[in-house]
Design an enzyme around this catalytic site. Structure first.
Site, PDB file in Angstrom:
ATOM      1  NE  ARG A   1      -4.292  -1.113   0.102  1.00  0.00           N
ATOM      2  CZ  ARG A   1      -4.463  -2.521  -0.708  1.00  0.00           C
ATOM      3  NH1 ARG A   1      -3.562  -2.823  -1.659  1.00  0.00           N
ATOM      4  NH2 ARG A   1      -5.668  -3.125  -0.677  1.00  0.00           N
TER       5      ARG A   1
ATOM      6  CD  GLU B   1      -3.061   3.926  -5.304  1.00  0.00           C
ATOM      7  OE1 GLU B   1      -4.070   3.357  -5.398  1.00  0.00           O
ATOM      8  OE2 GLU B   1      -2.081   3.342  -4.594  1.00  0.00           O
TER       9      GLU B   1
ATOM     10  CG  HIS C   1      -3.216  -0.041  -7.055  1.00  0.00           C
ATOM     11  ND1 HIS C   1      -3.753   0.838  -5.876  1.00  0.00           N
ATOM     12  CD2 HIS C   1      -3.519  -1.369  -6.856  1.00  0.00           C
ATOM     13  CE1 HIS C   1      -3.898  -0.247  -4.888  1.00  0.00           C
ATOM     14  NE2 HIS C   1      -3.656  -1.483  -5.473  1.00  0.00           N
TER      15      HIS C   1
END
Length: 318
Positions: free
Chosen positions: A236, A265, A284
């Site tokens: 993460r 993000e 991602h």
């Protein structure tokens, strides 16, 4: 008929059709785009399925009858665990479904950063490949180098298998507990984190995000790494202090980084990470394959059904 609400895309037409058949189903691929309708649907929801939208206590207060949240994800940092526990709401996830494809992504980042694949690929696209590549653009070998895994869980172990059996890489790992099964399987050696950072040629972060792992990597950790080391994060974004990573790269404390996750993000276009050619930055995509997302959707739907039908789920978080 029980009522189910999605809170983000469910990447399987088959699963969506089954949800429509089994339940009174309200689909919200972008819940906040129609917030009023979404909140109205929550008012009578027995179950929720999705992953894109972080769910907090204020939002979940709109769902007084909620019994289960089936997360289409492995990570559960988007959910208020204490609140769910207090309300007796079951939370499930899909940990097994993402293991191999996320490990593929991690090893891809490792390879791309080591061999400068993005940088040199762009050189070709820009018409800059006019002669043989010289030493100023050489990358690093991967085979035979030492890999350090921070967090040797399912995904970390899958990355380590690729390294050990495919590339002949010795494996170091750090974590809260010893992993004798993995030590026997691929000769992993457990060492303290700072020793791992000092010895590893490649450092791959696979820990879950928690209060203990928030900013686990900062200036001190990057300073402990080798100057020719490559850093990979598939955990993460908040596990890493991004400002410290930018400084370490800019000052040459480490050689390169491969990143699939970020503190914010989507990553802002003005992020200083994007100004560094030695950074491989992906949006991602750790589990973003057709096969894996479909498997995640099927798994989450099966977990949802189990709880709503009074059976024990296979992957309970709470």
């Amino acid at each position: 008929m029980q009522r189910v609400v999605s809170f983000g895309p469910v990447s399987s037409a088959e699963v969506l059709a089954d949800l429509e058949k089994r339940y009174h189903f309200r689909r919200f691929d972008q819940p906040l785009a129609d917030r009023e309708s979404f909140l109205a649907a929550l008012a009578t929801a027995d179950g929720m399925i999705g992953s894109t939208l972080p769910l907090d206590a204020a939002l979940l207060d709109y769902a007084p009858a909620l019994k289960v949240i089936a997360s289409v994800s492995a990570g559960v940092d988007n959910y208020p665990l204490g609140y769910l526990r207090d309300r007796g709401i079951c939370l499930t996830n899909t940990p097994d479904a993402v293991t191999e494809t996320t490990a593929d992504t991690g090893f891809m980042l490792l390879m791309m950063a080591a061999r400068r694949a993005c940088e040199l690929g762009q050189l070709v696209r820009d018409g800059g490949w006019t002669c043989a590549i010289d030493a100023s653009r050489f990358g690093l070998d991967v085979h035979g180098k030492t890999l350090g895994i921070v967090g040797l869980g399912r995904i970390g172990a899958a990355v380590a298998r690729r390294a050990h059996f495919g590339f002949g890489m010795p494996v170091l790992y750090s974590g809260n507990s010893a992993k004798p099964v993995y030590e026997a399987e691929f000769a992993a050696r457990r060492v303290p984190l700072m020793q791992l950072l000092a010895e590893a040629d490649f450092v791959c972060v696979c820990v879950p995000l928690s209060a203990d792992t928030h900013h686990l990597f900062g200036r001190e950790q990057f300073a402990a790494m080798r100057a020719d080391a490559v850093f990979v994060n598939i955990a993460r974004g908040a596990v890493v202090d991004e400002a410290a990573l930018v400084q370490a790269l800019a000052e040459g404390q480490i050689r390169a980084a491969g990143l699939d996750v970020y503190e914010r993000e989507p990553l802002p276009a003005g992020s200083p990470l994007l100004a560094l050619p030695q950074v491989v930055a992906l949006p991602h995509i750790g589990s973003a394959t057709v096969e894996t997302r479909a498997l995640m959707a099927r798994t989450a739907a099966a977990e949802l059904a189990a709880v709503l039908e009074g059976r024990a789920p296979q992957h309970p978080v709470l």
